[in-house]
Design a protein around this motif. Sequence first.
Motif, PDB file in Angstrom:
ATOM      1  N   LYS A 212       0.819  -1.206   0.000  1.00 31.67           N
ATOM      2  CA  LYS A 212       0.000   0.000   0.000  1.00 31.67           C
ATOM      3  C   LYS A 212       0.857   1.263   0.000  1.00 31.67           C
ATOM      4  CE  LYS A 212      -4.065  -1.781  -0.125  1.00 31.67           C
ATOM      5  NZ  LYS A 212      -4.881  -1.582  -1.353  1.00 31.67           N
TER       6      LYS A 212
ATOM      7  N   TYR B  22       3.641   1.723  -1.417  1.00 37.93           N
ATOM      8  CA  TYR B  22       4.262   1.986  -2.720  1.00 37.93           C
ATOM      9  C   TYR B  22       3.303   1.771  -3.894  1.00 37.93           C
ATOM     10  CZ  TYR B  22       8.637   2.343  -0.186  1.00 37.93           C
ATOM     11  OH  TYR B  22       9.630   2.750   0.682  1.00 37.93           O
ATOM     12  N   ASN B  23       2.015   1.790  -3.595  1.00 42.48           N
ATOM     13  CA  ASN B  23       1.001   1.692  -4.639  1.00 42.48           C
ATOM     14  C   ASN B  23       1.162   0.423  -5.481  1.00 42.48           C
ATOM     15  OD1 ASN B  23      -1.268   2.584  -6.067  1.00 42.48           O
ATOM     16  ND2 ASN B  23      -0.026   3.681  -7.587  1.00 42.48           N
TER      17      ASN B  23
ATOM     18  N   THR C  12       0.264  -4.045  -5.583  1.00 43.82           N
ATOM     19  CA  THR C  12      -0.535  -5.131  -5.010  1.00 43.82           C
ATOM     20  C   THR C  12       0.427  -6.100  -4.338  1.00 43.82           C
ATOM     21  OG1 THR C  12      -0.405  -6.545  -6.971  1.00 43.82           O
ATOM     22  CG2 THR C  12      -2.187  -4.917  -6.904  1.00 43.82           C
TER      23      THR C  12
ATOM     24  N   PRO D 177       7.799   1.833  -7.692  1.00 38.75           N
ATOM     25  CA  PRO D 177       6.401   2.242  -7.722  1.00 38.75           C
ATOM     26  C   PRO D 177       5.761   2.013  -9.078  1.00 38.75           C
ATOM     27  CG  PRO D 177       7.860   4.143  -7.755  1.00 38.75           C
ATOM     28  CD  PRO D 177       8.723   2.949  -7.516  1.00 38.75           C
ATOM     29  N   SER D 178       4.450   1.813  -9.071  1.00 35.35           N
ATOM     30  CA  SER D 178       3.700   1.573 -10.305  1.00 35.35           C
ATOM     31  C   SER D 178       3.644   2.853 -11.134  1.00 35.35           C
ATOM     32  CB  SER D 178       2.272   1.113  -9.960  1.00 35.35           C
ATOM     33  OG  SER D 178       1.493   1.057 -11.120  1.00 35.35           O
TER      34      SER D 178
END
Length: 262
Positions: free
Chosen positions: A229, A231-232, A234, A259-260
Amino acid sequence: MKKLLFIICLVSFMFSCKTRKKIVDKPETTKTQTVVKAEETPIPSVTLKKVYTNDTERYIDAYRAIAQHEMQLYNIPASITLAQGILESGSGNGRLSVEANNHFGIKCHDWIGARIYHDDDKKGECFRKYKDAKYSFRDHSLFLKDRKRYAGLFKLKQSDYKAWAKGLKAAGYATDRKYPQKLISLIERYQLYKYDKEVLGDKYQNVEEAVLPQTYIVVKGDTLYSISKKYNLTVKELQNMNGLTDTALSIGQVLKVEPSNN
């Protein structure tokens, strides 16, 4: 009578010449002797004493070679070893370093050698005692290398002293929240990273210029979900990124957390 006067004059003349010769020769003999004595007199050598602006510089000069040797054997950055030694020993002036040659504040634990008692987190705690400071440096290397909680450190680049400093704190080496910042400050103030570069040579990589994946060092209380969460990501992405087959984590573990782009 004339003959007698002639003989007397001749003798007087010869005596006078001999006397003058001695007077002339004497200074030359004296001059030669003086030159020989001057050539045989040794010229005194001058030894220049190195001047340090503070005790920390003196400490670095005394132990940098040992720290570099430990780096070659155990892959622990010399900059980290020196910074820890400076911080833990008070630049070699602390009681443990002076009386026990213990430069890293390593406590007894399963130690069977000589020991010293010193007030730390608690009063009269047991600390290891060494015959020479070099044994303290070796024990520090083994202390990190042989304990599972520090295993994540050895997956880091040896040139990345910042990650090592943060990893030590995350793995529980010190309770001071500012411990990483203190190590990094010492390394950068005294340019201790140059000793890492000397050991690594062409393998050295400047971490300020290198394009590295973003990483995260696991601390107590972390879960894959909480990290994902942050680092954005899943949980599945985090697992795939790090080759994980379950959700188990260990303190000090290093995770890739790029990160995404979404």
